[in-house]
Design an enzyme around this catalytic site. Structure first.
Site, short mmCIF file in Angstrom:
data_model
loop_
_atom_site.label_atom_id
_atom_site.label_comp_id
_atom_site.label_asym_id
_atom_site.label_seq_id
_atom_site.Cartn_x
_atom_site.Cartn_y
_atom_site.Cartn_z
N HIS A 199 10.52 -9.89 23.28
CA HIS A 199 11.92 -10.31 23.24
C HIS A 199 12.08 -11.80 23.02
O HIS A 199 13.01 -12.24 22.36
CB HIS A 199 12.63 -9.90 24.52
CG HIS A 199 12.78 -8.44 24.59
ND1 HIS A 199 13.06 -7.70 23.48
CD2 HIS A 199 12.66 -7.56 25.60
CE1 HIS A 199 13.12 -6.44 23.80
NE2 HIS A 199 12.86 -6.33 25.09
N ARG A 306 10.80 4.34 11.08
CA ARG A 306 9.70 4.96 11.82
C ARG A 306 10.31 5.66 13.04
O ARG A 306 10.71 4.98 13.99
CB ARG A 306 8.72 3.90 12.32
CG ARG A 306 7.91 3.21 11.24
CD ARG A 306 6.99 2.18 11.89
NE ARG A 306 5.94 1.72 11.02
CZ ARG A 306 5.95 0.55 10.37
NH1 ARG A 306 6.97 -0.27 10.50
NH2 ARG A 306 4.93 0.20 9.61
N ARG A 341 11.35 8.75 8.13
CA ARG A 341 10.00 9.32 8.17
C ARG A 341 9.90 10.22 9.39
O ARG A 341 10.22 9.79 10.51
CB ARG A 341 8.97 8.19 8.24
CG ARG A 341 7.55 8.74 8.25
CD ARG A 341 6.54 7.64 8.20
NE ARG A 341 6.38 6.99 9.49
CZ ARG A 341 5.54 5.98 9.71
NH1 ARG A 341 4.81 5.50 8.72
NH2 ARG A 341 5.42 5.44 10.90
N GLU A 440 -0.87 7.21 1.99
CA GLU A 440 -1.58 6.29 2.90
C GLU A 440 -2.97 6.80 3.25
O GLU A 440 -3.68 6.21 4.04
CB GLU A 440 -0.75 6.04 4.16
CG GLU A 440 -0.32 7.29 4.90
CD GLU A 440 0.57 6.97 6.12
OE1 GLU A 440 0.59 5.83 6.59
OE2 GLU A 440 1.23 7.91 6.60
N ASN A 463 -0.97 -0.13 5.28
CA ASN A 463 -1.62 -0.37 6.57
C ASN A 463 -2.72 0.67 6.79
O ASN A 463 -3.84 0.34 7.19
CB ASN A 463 -0.62 -0.30 7.72
CG ASN A 463 0.54 -1.24 7.53
OD1 ASN A 463 0.46 -2.14 6.71
ND2 ASN A 463 1.61 -1.03 8.26
N ASP A 464 -2.36 1.92 6.54
CA ASP A 464 -3.34 2.98 6.70
C ASP A 464 -4.23 3.14 5.47
O ASP A 464 -5.42 3.38 5.60
CB ASP A 464 -2.65 4.31 7.02
CG ASP A 464 -2.26 4.37 8.49
OD1 ASP A 464 -3.09 4.00 9.33
OD2 ASP A 464 -1.11 4.76 8.79
N ARG A 474 -7.51 -0.77 11.48
CA ARG A 474 -6.52 -1.80 11.18
C ARG A 474 -6.25 -2.73 12.36
O ARG A 474 -5.71 -3.82 12.19
CB ARG A 474 -5.21 -1.16 10.69
CG ARG A 474 -4.54 -0.27 11.70
CD ARG A 474 -3.51 0.64 11.02
NE ARG A 474 -2.14 0.28 11.37
CZ ARG A 474 -1.08 1.00 11.04
NH1 ARG A 474 -1.23 2.10 10.33
NH2 ARG A 474 0.12 0.62 11.38
N CYS A 511 5.79 0.33 1.65
CA CYS A 511 6.40 -0.03 2.94
C CYS A 511 5.35 -0.56 3.93
O CYS A 511 5.69 -0.91 5.06
CB CYS A 511 7.15 1.15 3.54
SG CYS A 511 6.08 2.56 3.87
C1 PEP Z 1 1.45 2.17 6.72
O1 PEP Z 1 0.50 2.85 7.11
O2 PEP Z 1 1.35 1.28 5.86
C2 PEP Z 1 2.80 2.37 7.28
C3 PEP Z 1 3.84 1.74 6.78
O3 PEP Z 1 2.92 3.19 8.35
P1 PEP Z 1 2.53 2.79 9.87
O4 PEP Z 1 2.31 1.31 9.88
O5 PEP Z 1 3.69 3.23 10.68
O6 PEP Z 1 1.29 3.60 10.08
MG MG Z 2 0.83 4.65 8.28
#
Ligand code: PEP
Ligand code: MG
Length: 593
Positions: A199, A306, A341, A440, A463-464, A474, A511
């Protein structure tokens, strides 16, 4: 040696709200409350319980007032923090558990309460998800506030002292302390704990006050009035710097102020390259109350909502409750669109509601769509809630963790079942709602030509995708040097996914965090991505870069980068053109001139 003219110490922390500040230290101590275990008899305890309940009510009232104040002074999004706090105090479990424990063990109510809070905090701290970890601070904050009211301890008297150019240093700051701070002309904030999503960070950003959090052990090394420099762009703190450093940072601060003005000037402009390629800039969001950021940040829509955070609580939300949330978002941003999602639970995200045996590799385990397909009623409830909320026709459904066509078709069948059940009950929904997938998992990328024939859109989750392609967790800091978006395998996969989507005429966006990282904008535009979904705080910077670029040039840079076979050569080439192109655009780069 301590003394003027010598840099006493340089500290590192997490940059929570960018900017550069120079000012005088106001260290605030004594935020922790240690409650001893005291035995009490039954009569005493019953009396304490009454006072405790009164303290809880007082705290709620206080929080309501702070909420209204923040809403008026800062904004609705920031004030929503306090809704979560008030909700926590309304949770009968917390209050009941406290009273039950005190009665069972014959201990004082404040001790019992502090133990209940500590246990809850620990549970959250153990989670690997950063966002949830930071929620532990909320629980602690609420706990401290109740205890302060119960024990009659006054809140941070130091904050009422005013002087010029104050930089507040504290172990942690409660949101309500932040509210007090926002009233004063504070130049900067430093805390020993907290992360990017805490916060303090969220509120410092909206107050536009430079802040660095997670700076270990700084409090014991700073005295009131010490000169402090915060370089929140790089997460650096200087205590009692020398004259040269002060001069250097005065100049940096001047340049930074200019830079921020230049970003503000494009708030209402389009994200379009110099040669006319329009880029759709969406935001990613996690909490329903963040929806109006689409409007305040002039984003084009929500590229990723999310939903898993809706399910991380004691009782799962009902279909109606979910419906209200999705409907609220859709209405709030209409006619812009939101991609919802379905729950990506599992991995590092809490699944205590589902009886799943402990897994050796949760990220390779029961996660995302796998979990939804196994718990079909749970999945269908979410789908029905989304469908019911879709009557404005600005909602899209997206599945996480799709590994191939079989899984996708199975998930789509359940959407059909949900639609049929709604039709049977005469409930309206968007019959043509778009259904897309997160790309992903490398297997999905490799069969994206087939998936593109069945999906209405793709959204690339880097990210994944990066963690699974390179087999690098990650969240593992030790291996972060291997987690490289510029690995040739990633570039090839991205190109493949984007081309396959375009060949089938479907939309493709990104994303994952890579989309919001200014270092990769040239690459992504050159790869012909025209939708990026990023954190709200990245919108202006990414837009600024896009407006300086030529799509044709970006394409050439991508072609050139892809001629190399090793990460180092790609990086050497890409980083050099990138810094050349961005040197007059992005603050970090003209900083390095
Ligand atoms: C990703 O994997 O890039 C993604 C946007 O989903 P999350 O970060 O929620 O796994
Ligand atoms: Mg993901």
């Amino acid at each position: 040696m301590r003394g003027k003219g010598v840099i006493l110490k340089i500290y590192d922390g997490v940059s929570a709200s960018s900017g550069i500040a120079i000012g005088h230290a106001l260290p605030i101590h004594g935020f922790g409350l240690n409650v001893p275990r005291i035995k009490v008899d039954d009569d005493e305890l019953e009396n304490e319980i009454l006072l405790f309940k009164k303290a809880v009510e007082e705290t709620k009232e206080e929080l309501e007032n702070v909420k209204t104040k923040i809403k008026n002074d800062i904004g609705v999004e920031e004030s929503a923090i306090f809704d979560a706090h008030i909700m926590l105090l309304d949770d009968p479990n917390l209050i009941e558990k406290t009273i039950e424990r005190a009665r069972n063990e014959n201990v004082s109510i404040d001790y019992s309460f502090s133990e209940t809070i500590s246990n809850l905090v620990e549970k959250f701290r153990d989670l690997s998800d950063d966002y949830l970890k930071d929620r532990a601070n909320d629980i602690q904050d609420v706990g401290k506030r109740v205890l302060r009211n119960y024990l009659g301890v006054s809140i941070s008297p130091e904050l009422s002292k005013t002087s010029k150019d104050i930089i507040v240093l504290a172990h942690n700051l409660l949101p309500s302390d932040m509210a007090e701070i926002s009233e004063k002309e504070i130049k900067g904030i430093i805390t020993e704990v907290g992360g990017e999503t805490s916060h303090v960070a969220i509120m410092a950003r909206s107050m536009e006050v430079p802040a660095v959090v997670g700076v270990s052990d700084i409090l014991s090394n700073v005295s009131p009035n010490d000169l402090v420099i915060i370089d929140a762009n790089n997460g650096k703190i200087f205590i009692e710097p020398d004259k040269e450093t002060i001069k250097e940072y005065q100049e940096k601060r001047r340049k930074y102020v200019e830079y921020v003005k230049s970003l503000e000037r494009i708030r209402n402009e389009e994200a379009v390259t110099r040669d006319g390629k329009k880029i759709k800039l969406d935001i990613n969001m996690e909490l329903a109350n963040e929806a109006d950021m689409v409007n305040s940040h002039k984003a084009d829509g929500i590229g990723l909502f999310r939903t898993e955070y809706l399910f991380m609580r004691e009782i799962l939300p009902s279909e109606d409750e979910q419906f209200e949330i999705y409907k609220y978002i859709a209405q709030m941003i209409y006619p812009k669109e939101v991609v919802i999602r379905t729950a990506d639970l599992g991995g590092d995200k809490f699944v205590s509601h589902f009886k799943i045996p402990e897994e050796m590799n949760p990220f390779l385990g029961f996660r995302g769509i796998r979990l939804s397909l196994e718990f079909e009623e749970f999945f269908k409830t979410q789908l029905k809630a989304i469908l019911r909320a879709s009557t404005l026709k600005n909602i899209k459904i997206m599945f996480p963790m799709i590994s191939g066509i079989d899984e996708f078709l199975e998930a789509k069948d359940i959407v059909e079942e949900a639609k049929n059940e709604l039709r049977d009950s005469g409930v309206e929904f968007d019959e043509n709602i778009d259904i897309g997938i997160m790309v992903e998992i490398p297997s999905a990328a490799l069969v994206s030509d087939v998936l593109a024939k069945h999906a209405d859109f793709f959204s690339i989750g880097t990210n994944d995708l990066i963690q699974y392609t390179l087999a690098v967790d990650r969240g593992n800091k030790q291996l972060s040097y291997l987690y490289d978006p510029l690995h040739p395998s990633i570039l090839r996969l991205l190109k493949m996914i984007i081309n396959n989507a375009h060949n089938e005429g479907i939309e493709v966006s990104m994303c994952g965090n890579m989309a919001g990282n200014p270092n990769f904008t040239i690459l992504l535009i050159g790869l012909n991505l025209s939708i990026l979904s990023v954190a709200p705080s990245n919108i202006l910077e990414i837009k600024k870069i896009i407006r300086e670029l030529s799509y044709e040039e970006c394409k050439k840079i991508v072609d050139e980068s892809m001629k190399y076979n090793d990460v180092k050569s790609i990086k050497d080439y890409y980083d050099s053109v990138n810094s050349e192109k961005l040197k007059n655009v992005l603050f970090d780069y003209f900083e390095k001139e």
